[in-house]
Design a protein around this motif. Structure first.
Motif, PDB file in Angstrom:
ATOM      1  N   TYR A 169       9.609  -5.898  -6.743  1.00  0.00           N
ATOM      2  CA  TYR A 169       9.353  -6.122  -5.377  1.00  0.00           C
ATOM      3  C   TYR A 169       7.780  -6.336  -5.261  1.00  0.00           C
ATOM      4  N   VAL A 170       7.368  -7.203  -4.425  1.00  0.00           N
ATOM      5  CA  VAL A 170       6.025  -7.387  -4.041  1.00  0.00           C
ATOM      6  C   VAL A 170       6.108  -6.850  -2.436  1.00  0.00           C
ATOM      7  N   TRP A 171       5.258  -5.687  -2.597  1.00  0.00           N
ATOM      8  CA  TRP A 171       4.970  -4.971  -1.285  1.00  0.00           C
ATOM      9  C   TRP A 171       3.601  -5.298  -0.878  1.00  0.00           C
ATOM     10  N   SER A 172       3.681  -5.989   0.505  1.00  0.00           N
ATOM     11  CA  SER A 172       2.515  -6.323   1.031  1.00  0.00           C
ATOM     12  C   SER A 172       1.754  -5.219   1.645  1.00  0.00           C
ATOM     13  N   LEU A 173       0.399  -5.300   1.739  1.00  0.00           N
ATOM     14  CA  LEU A 173      -0.408  -4.126   1.959  1.00  0.00           C
ATOM     15  C   LEU A 173       0.082  -3.811   3.544  1.00  0.00           C
ATOM     16  N   GLY A 174       0.412  -4.655   4.419  1.00  0.00           N
ATOM     17  CA  GLY A 174       0.839  -4.246   5.667  1.00  0.00           C
ATOM     18  C   GLY A 174       2.221  -3.373   5.719  1.00  0.00           C
ATOM     19  N   SER A 175       3.241  -3.820   4.681  1.00  0.00           N
ATOM     20  CA  SER A 175       4.345  -3.094   4.860  1.00  0.00           C
ATOM     21  C   SER A 175       3.998  -1.677   4.133  1.00  0.00           C
ATOM     22  N   LEU A 176       3.060  -1.597   3.163  1.00  0.00           N
ATOM     23  CA  LEU A 176       2.873  -0.175   2.589  1.00  0.00           C
ATOM     24  C   LEU A 176       2.139   0.678   3.504  1.00  0.00           C
ATOM     25  N   VAL A 177       1.279   0.122   4.106  1.00  0.00           N
ATOM     26  CA  VAL A 177       0.609   1.132   5.228  1.00  0.00           C
ATOM     27  C   VAL A 177       1.478   1.487   6.257  1.00  0.00           C
TER      28      VAL A 177
END
Ligand SMILES: C[S@@+](CC[C@H](N)C(=O)[O-])C[C@H]1O[C@@H](n2cnc3c(N)ncnc32)[C@H](O)[C@@H]1O
Length: 276
Positions: free
Chosen positions: A207-215
Motif C-alpha cells: 500500500y502507498v499511504w499518503s502523508l495526509g492519510s497517515l497523519v
C-alpha cells in the motif's frame, strides 16, 4: 482491484515474504560489534535515550534496528510474519549477546500480551504492508504506555509513485491516492532482494499511504503528532542528477500518547454536517 479482507492480504503477503526472507540477512554481526548503528542519526535524535525503556519494532524483518535498540540498553520485542527473518534475527542477537524477543506475529492482530511499550518503531518498507491504516494506528496507540512514542521512518509516498526516466526527468508510475497495489510498476520500489533473485510467483499486496492519510489516522487514534520531517536522498533517485535533492525521498514521523490517557481513544463517530 478486488477488495480483500486485511486478514487475507496478510496471509498472502506472509507467503511472499517467507520466500524472500531466507535471502535477506541485513547487516553482518561484525557491523554491530564494530559499533555500527542500524538506526539513522535522525532516528536516534527523535528517540533519545532508550536505556531501560520498552521498545517494540513492527515488521522487523531480521531486526537490525531492534539489535541497535538492544545494544543501547532497551528491552526489545520485535515482530514479523516471516519466520525465516526472525530466525536470522535470533541468531544475530545470540552472536551479539543481546536480548531481543523475536515473535512471529501479524502486526494487524498483535497478541494482547504484546503491550506496554515506551517506543513503537517501524521503518523502511514496513508501513506499506499495513492493509488498514486506521486499524493499525488504533492498535499501536493501544499498545503504547501513556507518554509512549510512535516512530515511523519510511520511504516517502511521493518517491513510491515516481520513476526516474533520465536526468531531471520523472514520470508518474504509481497512484499517490490509489492506496493498494499488486506488484510494482517500477522495480526500484519493490523489496531490493527481488532485483537479485526475482519476484516470488505468489500474489502479494502492498500500500502507498499518503502523508495526509497517515497523519489523519495517527490523530484519529488519539495520538499527538510531535514531528514530521521530510528528507532528500539522491541515492533513492538514481540517474535524476543534481535536482534529486529537491524532492523528498524519506520521512520521519513521531507521535506520542498523552501521559494522562488511560486508553487510546477510538475515533469519534463521524457526524454529518447539518445544513440549515
Ligand atoms: C522491507 S521489510 C521491513 C523493513 C525492515 N526494517 C528491513 O529493513 O528489513 C518488510 C517486512 O514486513 C514484514 N511484514 C509484512 N506484513 C507484515 C505483517 N502484517 N505483520 C508483521 N510483519 C509484516 C515482512 O515479513 C518483512 O520482513
Amino acid at each position: 482491484m478486488s477488495e480483500q479482507r486485511p486478514s487475507d492480504v496478510v496471509s498472502q503477503n506472509r507467503e511472499y515474504w517467507e520466500r524472500l526472507a531466507p535471502h535477506r540477512v541485513g547487516e553482518p554481526v561484525q557491523f554491530f560489534l564494530d559499533g555500527g548503528s542500524a538506526l539513522t542519526e535522525s532516528e536516534l535524535a527523535v528517540v533519545g535515550d532508550v536505556h531501560g525503556r520498552r521498545v517494540l519494532q513492527l515488521a522487523c524483518s531480521m531486526g537490525d534496528e531492534a539489535l541497535t535498540f538492544a545494544q543501547r540498553g532497551a528491552a526489545v520485542t520485535a515482530v514479523d510474519i516471516a519466520p525465516s527473518h526472525l530466525a536470522t534475527g535470533r541468531a544475530k542477537a545470540e552472536a551479539l549477546g543481546v536480548d531481543v524477543e523475536f515473535v512471529e506475529q501479524d502486526m494487524m492482530t498483535l497478541d494482547p500480551r504484546i503491550t506496554g511499550f515506551d517506543v513503537i518503531y517501524i521503518s523502511w518498507g514496513g508501513l506499506c504492508w499495513v492493509p488498514d491504516l486506521s486499524e493499525w494506528t488504533r492498535l499501536v496507540a493501544d499498545r503504547m504506555d501513556p507518554g509512549g512514542v510512535l516512530v515511523i521512518s519510511e520511504h516517502h509516498p511521493l518517491w513510491e509513485v515516481m520513476t526516474v526516466r533520465g536526468e531531471d526527468a520523472l514520470s508518474v508510475s504509481g497512484d499517490y491516492f490509489g492506496i493498494g497495489r499488486d506488484g510494482y510498476a517500477d522495480p526500484l520500489k519493490a523489496p531490493e532482494i527481488t532485483r537479485r533473485i526475482g519476484t516470488p510467483d505468489v500474489p502479494h499486496r502492498s500500500y502507498v499511504w499518503s502523508l495526509g492519510s497517515l497523519v489523519t489516522a495517527v490523530l484519529h487514534a488519539g495520538l499527538t503528532l510531535e514531528s514530521l520531517q521530510e528528507f532528500p536522498d539522491p541515492d533513492s533517485y538514481p540517474g535524476l542528477g543534481d535536482h534529486a535533492t529537491y524532492i523528498p525521498a524519506t520521512y520521519l514521523l513521531t507521535a506520542s500518547r498523552s501521559r494522562d490517557s488511560h486508553a487510546a481513544s477510538p475515533p469519534s463517530p463521524r457526524k454529518g454536517i447539518k445544513r440549515e
